[in-house]
Motif scaffolding. Structure first.
Motif, PDB file in Angstrom:
ATOM      1  N   ILE A   2       8.839  -9.705   0.353  1.00 62.39           N
ATOM      2  CA  ILE A   2       8.514 -10.982  -0.306  1.00 62.39           C
ATOM      3  C   ILE A   2       7.390 -10.875  -1.334  1.00 62.39           C
ATOM      4  CG2 ILE A   2       9.353 -12.350   1.643  1.00 62.39           C
ATOM      5  CD1 ILE A   2       6.378 -12.761   2.454  1.00 62.39           C
ATOM      6  N   THR A   3       6.835  -9.702  -1.528  1.00 63.42           N
ATOM      7  CA  THR A   3       5.748  -9.561  -2.499  1.00 63.42           C
ATOM      8  C   THR A   3       6.294  -9.748  -3.916  1.00 63.42           C
ATOM      9  OG1 THR A   3       4.731  -7.955  -1.018  1.00 63.42           O
ATOM     10  CG2 THR A   3       3.849  -8.086  -3.260  1.00 63.42           C
ATOM     11  N   PRO A   4       5.750 -10.726  -4.653  1.00 62.47           N
ATOM     12  CA  PRO A   4       6.195 -10.931  -6.033  1.00 62.47           C
ATOM     13  C   PRO A   4       5.629  -9.850  -6.950  1.00 62.47           C
ATOM     14  CG  PRO A   4       4.443 -12.456  -5.519  1.00 62.47           C
ATOM     15  CD  PRO A   4       4.730 -11.695  -4.251  1.00 62.47           C
ATOM     16  N   LEU A  54       2.257   5.285  -7.102  1.00 67.62           N
ATOM     17  CA  LEU A  54       1.114   4.807  -7.890  1.00 67.62           C
ATOM     18  C   LEU A  54       1.435   3.517  -8.631  1.00 67.62           C
ATOM     19  CD1 LEU A  54      -0.393   8.133  -9.273  1.00 67.62           C
ATOM     20  CD2 LEU A  54      -1.087   6.816  -7.263  1.00 67.62           C
ATOM     21  N   ASN A  55       2.433   2.792  -8.107  1.00 65.87           N
ATOM     22  CA  ASN A  55       2.844   1.527  -8.706  1.00 65.87           C
ATOM     23  C   ASN A  55       3.248   0.587  -7.574  1.00 65.87           C
ATOM     24  OD1 ASN A  55       4.101  -0.634  -9.948  1.00 65.87           O
ATOM     25  ND2 ASN A  55       5.110   0.632 -11.488  1.00 65.87           N
ATOM     26  N   ARG A  56       2.452  -0.448  -7.341  1.00 67.24           N
ATOM     27  CA  ARG A  56       2.734  -1.364  -6.240  1.00 67.24           C
ATOM     28  C   ARG A  56       3.991  -2.195  -6.468  1.00 67.24           C
ATOM     29  NH1 ARG A  56      -1.249  -1.696  -9.161  1.00 67.24           N
ATOM     30  NH2 ARG A  56      -1.577  -3.366 -10.600  1.00 67.24           N
ATOM     31  N   ASN A  57       4.536  -2.176  -7.676  1.00 64.86           N
ATOM     32  CA  ASN A  57       5.757  -2.922  -7.966  1.00 64.86           C
ATOM     33  C   ASN A  57       7.024  -2.110  -7.729  1.00 64.86           C
ATOM     34  OD1 ASN A  57       4.706  -5.505  -8.784  1.00 64.86           O
ATOM     35  ND2 ASN A  57       3.858  -4.439 -10.547  1.00 64.86           N
ATOM     36  N   VAL A  58       6.909  -0.835  -7.440  1.00 61.93           N
ATOM     37  CA  VAL A  58       8.069  -0.017  -7.077  1.00 61.93           C
ATOM     38  C   VAL A  58       8.208  -0.141  -5.565  1.00 61.93           C
ATOM     39  CG1 VAL A  58       9.056   2.292  -7.043  1.00 61.93           C
ATOM     40  CG2 VAL A  58       7.713   1.548  -9.010  1.00 61.93           C
ATOM     41  N   PHE A 102       0.823  -1.209   0.000  1.00 63.67           N
ATOM     42  CA  PHE A 102       0.000   0.000   0.000  1.00 63.67           C
ATOM     43  C   PHE A 102       0.857   1.259   0.000  1.00 63.67           C
ATOM     44  CE2 PHE A 102      -2.590  -3.359   1.832  1.00 63.67           C
ATOM     45  CZ  PHE A 102      -3.698  -3.282   0.995  1.00 63.67           C
ATOM     46  N   THR A 103       1.936   1.234   0.773  1.00 58.20           N
ATOM     47  CA  THR A 103       2.825   2.393   0.824  1.00 58.20           C
ATOM     48  C   THR A 103       3.463   2.648  -0.534  1.00 58.20           C
ATOM     49  OG1 THR A 103       3.298   1.863   3.132  1.00 58.20           O
ATOM     50  CG2 THR A 103       4.768   3.419   2.056  1.00 58.20           C
ATOM     51  N   SER A 104       3.920   1.594  -1.181  1.00 56.50           N
ATOM     52  CA  SER A 104       4.533   1.738  -2.510  1.00 56.50           C
ATOM     53  C   SER A 104       3.549   2.338  -3.496  1.00 56.50           C
ATOM     54  CB  SER A 104       5.016   0.384  -3.034  1.00 56.50           C
ATOM     55  OG  SER A 104       6.045  -0.110  -2.235  1.00 56.50           O
ATOM     56  N   PHE A 105       2.311   1.864  -3.448  1.00 55.76           N
ATOM     57  CA  PHE A 105       1.295   2.394  -4.350  1.00 55.76           C
ATOM     58  C   PHE A 105       1.011   3.863  -4.035  1.00 55.76           C
ATOM     59  CE2 PHE A 105      -3.025   3.196  -5.848  1.00 55.76           C
ATOM     60  CZ  PHE A 105      -2.887   2.809  -7.169  1.00 55.76           C
ATOM     61  N   GLY A 106       0.945   4.192  -2.749  1.00 56.17           N
ATOM     62  CA  GLY A 106       0.687   5.575  -2.349  1.00 56.17           C
ATOM     63  C   GLY A 106       1.786   6.529  -2.770  1.00 56.17           C
ATOM     64  N   ILE A 107       3.016   6.071  -2.731  1.00 56.11           N
ATOM     65  CA  ILE A 107       4.153   6.927  -3.075  1.00 56.11           C
ATOM     66  C   ILE A 107       4.332   7.053  -4.585  1.00 56.11           C
ATOM     67  CG2 ILE A 107       6.680   7.072  -3.007  1.00 56.11           C
ATOM     68  CD1 ILE A 107       6.485   5.930  -0.145  1.00 56.11           C
TER      69      ILE A 107
END
Length: 110
Positions: A59-61, A48-52, A41-46
């Motif tokens: 461990i999130t693939p 807008l991409n949950r893979n960054v 969630f933090t990555s997406f908030g910062i």
């Protein structure tokens, strides 16, 4: 960003302690799981991409967009107590229920 929080018993609102662990202790105590869940969630908030990833060791693939085969991320634990974070396809039954609620949204003010 679609995800399923399924730590047993997986009931509604049982994910709240994972957002606010200083207020209520989570049932599943695992640092790898906590980091994967929170940082998605933090990555997406910062960005807008949950893979960054903020921390590349989480461990999130890789997490495809939901529009691609209705992919969501499963946040769960194994029977042996290990964290289980993996992509999965949204079930057809759930998609049918969502379609029903979408079809009556104008009638229910939702």
């Amino acid at each position: 960003m679609q995800a399923e929080f399924a730590i047993p018993p997986g009931l509604h609102a049982y994910d709240v302690p994972y957002y606010f662990p200083s207020i209520v202790a989570p049932l599943f105590q695992n640092t790898s799981f906590d980091n994967a869940f929170a940082q998605s969630f933090t990555s997406f908030g910062i960005s807008l991409n949950r893979n960054v990833k903020i921390d590349p060791t989480t461990i999130t693939p890789p997490w495809k967009k939901w529009e691609m085969r209705h992919t969501e991320m499963l946040f769960n634990s194994t029977a042996t107590g290990l964290p289980l974070v993996e992509p999965m396809e949204t079930s057809d039954a759930l998609l049918e229920r969502c379609q029903f609620w979408l079809s009556v949204a104008n009638l229910t003010a939702q």
